[in-house]
Design an enzyme around this catalytic site. Structure first.
Site, PDB file in Angstrom:
ATOM      1  N   SER A  55       0.808  -1.212   0.000  1.00 52.37           N
ATOM      2  CA  SER A  55       0.000   0.000   0.000  1.00 52.37           C
ATOM      3  C   SER A  55       0.844   1.266   0.000  1.00 52.37           C
ATOM      4  O   SER A  55       0.301   2.366  -0.105  1.00 52.37           O
ATOM      5  CB  SER A  55      -0.927   0.001   1.221  1.00 52.37           C
ATOM      6  OG  SER A  55      -0.199  -0.226   2.409  1.00 52.37           O
ATOM      7  N   GLU A  93      -5.351  -0.241  -7.809  1.00 56.68           N
ATOM      8  CA  GLU A  93      -4.355   0.782  -8.111  1.00 56.68           C
ATOM      9  C   GLU A  93      -3.145   0.053  -8.704  1.00 56.68           C
ATOM     10  O   GLU A  93      -2.489  -0.728  -8.013  1.00 56.68           O
ATOM     11  CB  GLU A  93      -3.981   1.514  -6.824  1.00 56.68           C
ATOM     12  CG  GLU A  93      -3.256   2.826  -7.028  1.00 56.68           C
ATOM     13  CD  GLU A  93      -2.989   3.523  -5.704  1.00 56.68           C
ATOM     14  OE1 GLU A  93      -3.153   4.748  -5.644  1.00 56.68           O
ATOM     15  OE2 GLU A  93      -2.616   2.845  -4.719  1.00 56.68           O
ATOM     16  N   ASN A  99      -3.438   6.264  -0.914  1.00 60.75           N
ATOM     17  CA  ASN A  99      -2.964   6.360   0.470  1.00 60.75           C
ATOM     18  C   ASN A  99      -2.196   7.640   0.753  1.00 60.75           C
ATOM     19  O   ASN A  99      -2.133   8.086   1.895  1.00 60.75           O
ATOM     20  CB  ASN A  99      -2.142   5.132   0.837  1.00 60.75           C
ATOM     21  CG  ASN A  99      -3.024   3.945   1.139  1.00 60.75           C
ATOM     22  OD1 ASN A  99      -4.133   4.091   1.615  1.00 60.75           O
ATOM     23  ND2 ASN A  99      -2.538   2.749   0.848  1.00 60.75           N
TER      24      ASN A  99
END
Length: 283
Positions: free
Chosen positions: A119, A152, A190
């Protein structure tokens, strides 16, 4: 490149969800973890989720059985010998991920694409740990994987156009929307989302508003479906802290400094839903 066989490394919440969506799309999947019981726990999570779908008449038992029949348990990296795509979903720790990719690079066929569900960590650095940097890419799913519609696609400096196109096609077969993002700390989602969560924690720590008031204010005032602190518990406070540390180290900007209260919660082992307590308590 035609992807048929997939291995998911890590049978936790993210890994089991990733395995499920691939199997649901018709891929043959190996769900891998370091211990047999971890894999069994991951498979049970998948079964529990699918059983709920059956009870809601969204799937038939026959469809569930067919889906589960496409998932094979694995505890050895040697099982990658017939795999076209590996999706690594291990803990958000750079050293662990780099070691996994080095080992997979040795074991996997030359055509195999190695993807990471990280992430926030650098895909370019992960690719640099292998001898196939053109075939390394970030495939970042969101939790809960079977529900969230986004992938993503995080592109390393060395990722080839062929690898990008292959993974765009794979994303479509999973019925997900694919967004291409250049490799950068935190990528896009993020980098925007987690500092907002971090700021919400600063607000609580400063006594400006309570945990419940912050969440209620952001739901009603910013039209968010879930308050930032509730979302932090859902993500895992340890993961939120890891992302903030990556942003802080990657950009060297004090605006990404992790909130001291977040650090304290993680030090106390209060990670959120997965430990039963974070900003809220869970049964």
């Amino acid at each position: 490149m035609n992807i048929k066989n997939v291995m998911v490394i890590g049978a936790g919440q993210m890994g089991s969800g990733i395995a499920q969506v691939f199997a649901q799309a018709g891929y043959k999947v190996k769900l891998n973890d370091i211990k047999k019981e971890f894999v069994e726990n991951g498979l049970q999570k998948i079964k529990d989720g699918l059983n709920r779908q059956v009870k809601k008449d969204r799937m038939t038992q026959e469809e569930v059985n067919q889906l589960l029949g496409r998932i094979t348990p694995s505890t050895h990296y040697e099982d990658v010998k017939d795999i076209d795509l590996v999706v690594e979903a291990a803990t958000e720790n750079e050293e662990i991920k780099l070691n996994i990719f080095k080992e997979l690079d040795k074991q996997a066929p030359k055509h195999t694409i190695l993807a990471s569900n990280t992430s926030s960590l650098s895909i370019t650095k992960i690719a640099g740990a292998t001898k196939r940097p053109s075939k390394v890419i970030g495939l970042h799913f969101f939790n809960p994987v079977p529900v969230m519609p986004l992938i993503e696609l995080n592109i390393a400096l060395t990722t080839s156009d062929e690898t990008i196109k292959t993974m765009e096609t794979v994303g479509k077969t999973l019925n997900k929307k694919v967004v291409n993002v250049k490799d950068s700390p935190g990528f896009a989602v993020n980098r925007i989302l987690v500092p907002m969560i971090n700021e919400a924690i600063f607000v609580v720590d400063a006594g400006i508003a309570t945990i419940e008031e912050v969440d209620e204010a952001m739901k009603l005032g910013a039209n968010q479906p879930m308050g930032p602190l509730q979302l932090a518990d859902f993500i895992g406070l340890d993961t939120v802290l890891a992302i903030m540390q990556t942003l802080y180290e990657g950009f060297g900007d004090t605006k990404y400094r992790p909130a001291p209260l977040l650090i304290q919660y993680v030090q106390a082992g209060l990670f959120g839903r997965k430990t039963g307590q974070g900003f809220y308590e869970y049964n």
